[in-house]
Write a protein that holds these residues in place. Structure first.
Motif, PDB file in Angstrom:
ATOM      1  N   ARG A   2       0.821  -1.199   0.000  1.00 32.49           N
ATOM      2  CA  ARG A   2       0.000   0.000   0.000  1.00 32.49           C
ATOM      3  C   ARG A   2       0.856   1.251   0.000  1.00 32.49           C
ATOM      4  N   SER A   3       0.378   2.311  -0.640  1.00 35.54           N
ATOM      5  CA  SER A   3       1.113   3.566  -0.728  1.00 35.54           C
ATOM      6  C   SER A   3       0.555   4.569   0.269  1.00 35.54           C
ATOM      7  N   ALA A   5       1.703   8.521   1.508  1.00 35.83           N
ATOM      8  CA  ALA A   5       2.647   9.593   1.197  1.00 35.83           C
ATOM      9  C   ALA A   5       3.160  10.268   2.460  1.00 35.83           C
ATOM     10  N   ASP A  25       7.773  12.544  -0.019  1.00 37.59           N
ATOM     11  CA  ASP A  25       7.102  12.338  -1.306  1.00 37.59           C
ATOM     12  C   ASP A  25       6.555  13.641  -1.864  1.00 37.59           C
ATOM     13  N   ASP A 199      -4.060   7.927   4.294  1.00 37.10           N
ATOM     14  CA  ASP A 199      -3.491   7.935   2.944  1.00 37.10           C
ATOM     15  C   ASP A 199      -2.168   8.668   2.876  1.00 37.10           C
ATOM     16  N   ARG A 236      10.495   8.996   7.451  1.00 33.00           N
ATOM     17  CA  ARG A 236      10.539   8.102   6.287  1.00 33.00           C
ATOM     18  C   ARG A 236      10.749   6.660   6.724  1.00 33.00           C
ATOM     19  N   ASP A 240       8.046   3.652   6.223  1.00 42.18           N
ATOM     20  CA  ASP A 240       8.408   2.440   5.487  1.00 42.18           C
ATOM     21  C   ASP A 240       8.257   1.197   6.363  1.00 42.18           C
ATOM     22  N   LEU A 243       4.538   0.355   6.784  1.00 41.01           N
ATOM     23  CA  LEU A 243       3.974  -0.226   5.571  1.00 41.01           C
ATOM     24  C   LEU A 243       4.457  -1.666   5.378  1.00 41.01           C
TER      25      LEU A 243
END
Length: 247
Positions: A2-3, A5, A25, A199, A236, A240, A243
């Motif tokens: 999944r993305s 930002a 991002d 999101d 970041r 990461d 996720l």
């Protein structure tokens, strides 16, 4: 995977370069962030940050004409409309705006004008939602407007304290409007927001500058805010990691 930002609030080209080098991002560009909550940056600043970003696609520009509340008169609405057109003309990938009505809902007329002025650029609704009488109703209005995302602290000073409201907005949106927690977000909060279905996450990642030049009554307080690379890098890594753990 999944993305989600990572968006960093910046105030200049130097901040944008740091943010992107550290893994952001997207950046939200504004000026006078700590003093006012953010105001419209100058055209020259928009150009400089877009250049630092390698183009404006990853730059969202706050268009806010003054500090204070989010109920605007016709002259202010016209000014924001003009500023949006100029920002988009200069290549920004998105604008960040928000207008409220006296009844605690969105000023739909103002927002329609601003969405039209954006002419296809992404439109994000900012933390004006955090003063709404009914944030969930506002989400329905944003869907009607075709807004791309909303920045919210869930009505709290710190986003984690507004977690329940943010989770309700994510559920109500059902993917129709991106929900981006922001406002006092700390690195250690990121995993919880990812797990809730956010999101994007938004951090200011600010640190005090080492500026020691003279200041005075005409120049405000000494020093200014800069973007802290270490905070962006940590955010970041946390994003990461969250996720990867959810994959």
């Amino acid at each position: 995977m999944r993305s989600v930002a990572l968006e960093i609030a910046v105030q200049d080209a130097a901040g944008a370069r740091i943010a992107f080098a550290a893994g952001a991002d997207r950046v939200e560009l504004c000026q006078a962030l700590s003093a006012t909550g953010g105001l419209t940056p100058s055209p020259g600043t928009v150009d400089a940050v877009s250049e630092a970003a390698g183009g404006g696609a990853r730059v969202a520009v706050l268009v806010r004409p003054r500090p204070g509340g989010f109920v605007y008169d016709s002259e202010e609405v016209a000014l924001v409309t003009s500023d949006i057109r100029e920002v988009v003309r200069r290549g920004a990938g998105g604008v960040v705006v928000g207008a409220m009505a006296l009844d605690g809902g969105v000023d739909m007329d103002a927002m329609r004008r601003w969405t039209d002025a954006a002419d296809g650029a992404e439109v994000a609704f900012h933390r004006a939602i955090d003063v709404a009488a009914d944030p969930v109703r506002v989400m329905d209005q944003l869907v009607e407007l075709g807004a791309h995302r909303v920045l919210t602290s869930g009505g709290a000073v710190r986003s984690l304290d507004g977690f329940a409201v943010i989770a309700s907005l994510i559920e109500r949106s059902a993917g129709r409007v991106q929900v981006m927690p922001g406002g006092g977000v700390r690195v250690e909060d990121i995993a919880r927001f990812v797990a809730a279905g956010a999101d994007a996450v938004h951090l200011s990642a600010r640190a005090a500058s080492a500026d020691v030049s003279p200041s005075g009554p005409g120049g405000g307080a000494a020093g200014f805010d800069v973007t802290d690379r270490a905070v962006v890098e940590a955010a970041r890594a946390a994003l990461d990691g969250a996720l990867a753990g959810a994959a």
